[in-house]
Design an enzyme around this catalytic site. Structure first.
Site, PDB file in Angstrom:
ATOM      1  N   LYS A 164      19.017 -42.207 -31.541  1.00 34.75           N
ATOM      2  CA  LYS A 164      18.191 -42.677 -32.659  1.00 34.75           C
ATOM      3  C   LYS A 164      17.572 -44.054 -32.409  1.00 34.75           C
ATOM      4  O   LYS A 164      16.478 -44.338 -32.876  1.00 34.75           O
ATOM      5  CB  LYS A 164      19.010 -42.724 -33.949  1.00 34.75           C
ATOM      6  CG  LYS A 164      19.335 -41.363 -34.486  1.00 34.75           C
ATOM      7  CD  LYS A 164      20.112 -41.481 -35.773  1.00 34.75           C
ATOM      8  CE  LYS A 164      20.372 -40.115 -36.351  1.00 34.75           C
ATOM      9  NZ  LYS A 164      20.900 -40.183 -37.701  1.00 34.75           N
TER      10      LYS A 164
ATOM     11  N   ASP B  51      16.751 -39.872 -42.680  1.00 35.21           N
ATOM     12  CA  ASP B  51      18.162 -39.956 -43.078  1.00 35.21           C
ATOM     13  C   ASP B  51      18.348 -40.530 -44.480  1.00 35.21           C
ATOM     14  O   ASP B  51      19.117 -40.008 -45.276  1.00 35.21           O
ATOM     15  CB  ASP B  51      18.970 -40.815 -42.092  1.00 35.21           C
ATOM     16  CG  ASP B  51      19.223 -40.122 -40.773  1.00 35.21           C
ATOM     17  OD1 ASP B  51      19.372 -38.889 -40.773  1.00 35.21           O
ATOM     18  OD2 ASP B  51      19.288 -40.822 -39.752  1.00 35.21           O
TER      19      ASP B  51
END
Length: 89
Positions: free
Chosen positions: A11, A47
């Site tokens: 990420k 997210d």
């Protein structure tokens, strides 16, 4: 390839390889979704949005005005904290 979804440890590591970041991803410093568009790789982070949706819709809790504690400092935790700060407060 139209895009990919990423998880830890990628990420943060993917960011230098992208042409562009969404404002959310730039602020969070983490990317979980990469879309190929017009010859460019664009990073985004969903997210925080997914976390807030889950809390509100699945758990039936409105976190507005509440204190929240995050345990962890990875890409998902940062995204949740940033999104909570931007949207809940």
């Amino acid at each position: 390839m139209r895009g990919i979804n990423l998880t830890i440890p990628h990420k943060v590591a993917v960011i230098p390889y992208l042409n562009e970041l969404s404002p959310e991803a730039e602020l969070m410093g983490a990317v979980n979704t990469v879309v190929a568009r017009d010859g460019k790789l664009i990073g985004n982070n969903t997210d925080g949005k997914g976390f807030l949706y889950s809390v509100r819709e699945d758990a039936g809790i409105d976190p507005a005005g509440k204190r929240v504690v995050f345990i962890g400092a990875g890409g998902a935790a940062r995204a949740m904290a940033v999104w909570a700060t931007l949207v809940i407060v």
